[in-house]
Design an enzyme around this catalytic site. Structure first.
Site, PDB file in Angstrom:
ATOM      1  N   PRO A 178       0.824  -1.209   0.000  1.00  0.00           N
ATOM      2  CA  PRO A 178       0.000   0.000   0.000  1.00  0.00           C
ATOM      3  C   PRO A 178       0.859   1.260   0.000  1.00  0.00           C
ATOM      4  O   PRO A 178       1.881   1.332   0.681  1.00  0.00           O
ATOM      5  CB  PRO A 178      -0.801  -0.123   1.301  1.00  0.00           C
ATOM      6  CG  PRO A 178      -0.830  -1.588   1.594  1.00  0.00           C
ATOM      7  CD  PRO A 178       0.480  -2.121   1.101  1.00  0.00           C
ATOM      8  N   GLU A 179       0.424   2.240  -0.779  1.00  0.00           N
ATOM      9  CA  GLU A 179       1.121   3.515  -0.833  1.00  0.00           C
ATOM     10  C   GLU A 179       0.254   4.564  -0.144  1.00  0.00           C
ATOM     11  O   GLU A 179      -0.734   4.226   0.514  1.00  0.00           O
ATOM     12  CB  GLU A 179       1.437   3.862  -2.288  1.00  0.00           C
ATOM     13  CG  GLU A 179       2.301   2.799  -2.962  1.00  0.00           C
ATOM     14  CD  GLU A 179       2.618   3.078  -4.426  1.00  0.00           C
ATOM     15  OE1 GLU A 179       2.672   4.269  -4.811  1.00  0.00           O
ATOM     16  OE2 GLU A 179       2.825   2.114  -5.190  1.00  0.00           O
TER      17      GLU A 179
END
Length: 290
Positions: free
Chosen positions: A2-3
């Site tokens: 996840p960013e």
């Protein structure tokens, strides 16, 4: 992994469903989920019990829950497959449930940390004067932070002897950007991932930052990017930005701008996706000083 947009979606859910609640009981069901907590699982559980949770905060890909009555915070890192879920207490346990946090109120929901691959985890840390967990004090501000310094970012780019995609993924320079959104922003800016940072003019770096912000805000609007069931928000819902990606994962598909087939190249144990026409490679590979 996840960013920024995916982590921000989770943070917003925690702010809505967990902030202001007092911890009742904590169960640590897998030791790797608290491996970054020096005291181990029993200490983690004991030190959380009875404390009131503040408003969730985030810097880059890290999020944390400050404890309002102490100078500590619960730092969360989702890793490759971590999920922070707010579930009814009566709901069946997830197969990969690692930590359960119950609260003293009668809302009937609990916080669960679920992690199939056990690369993520929760840990308790002292906080700095500005409220950051001390172990992430070196992480730079992210491009959606109102206090992010565009001029300082450009100056740092000009001083670095590296390539632009490496710089975008350097969390001590700009946080929250990972492989997906770097490729998306570079495609929008018509920049090749091997472009040398010191060749960027101020207008070009400003334009690139604008594209980074635009693509992240667009992803936030639809809940982030989900390529499988591993990334979800606190209610277990997937994001839909993968349907709008212009570069990442589109090998051999036509560029949405010029129609040229998109290419993929191995890059730092990952892949880079780009248009060979819109994002022309530099004439010579950048040379770095030792």
């Amino acid at each position: 992994m996840p960013e920024l947009p995916e982590v921000e979606v989770v943070r917003r859910g925690l702010e809505r469903w967990v902030a202001g609640r007092t911890v009742g009981e904590v169960e640590v069901l897998h030791p790797r989920a608290v491996r970054r907590h020096v005291g181990g699982g029993e200490d983690f559980a004991a030190r959380l019990k009875g404390h009131r949770v503040g408003v969730a905060r985030r810097r880059g890909k890290y999020l944390w829950l400050p404890l309002e009555d102490t100078g500590e915070a619960v730092l969360g890192h989702l890793g490759m497959s971590g999920q922070l879920l707010v579930q009814p207490e009566a709901a069946a346990d997830e197969k990969h449930l690692r930590i359960r946090v119950r609260f003293t109120d009668d809302l009937g929901t609990e916080l669960r940390f679920v992690d199939q691959r056990t690369f993520g985890g929760l840990s308790l840390h002292d906080t700095t004067g500005d409220g950051l967990p001390d172990v992430i004090a070196h992480i730079a501000r992210d491009p959606l932070d109102p206090r992010f310094d565009d001029a300082a970012f450009h100056a740092a780019l000009r001083l670095r002897r590296t390539t632009i995609k490496r710089a975008l993924l350097d969390q001590s320079l700009i946080s929250g950007v990972g492989n997906i959104y770097a490729d998306e922003a570079l495609w929008r800016a018509k920049l090749h991932y091997e472009r040398a940072t010191w060749t960027l003019t101020r207008p070009r770096s400003t334009e690139l930052l604008g594209h980074v912000r635009d693509v992240m805000n667009a992803a936030l609007a639809v809940g982030g990017t989900s390529f499988d069931s591993l990334y979800v928000n606190v209610n277990g819902e997937s994001g839909y930005f993968d349907r709008s990606l212009d570069a990442y994962g589109r090998e051999d598909e036509p560029c949405r701008r010029c129609g040229t087939p998109m290419r993929r190249r191995p890059w730092m144990n990952r892949s880079s996706y780009f248009c060979p026409r819109c994002q022309r490679p530099p004439r010579a590979a950048p040379r770095f000083s030792s």
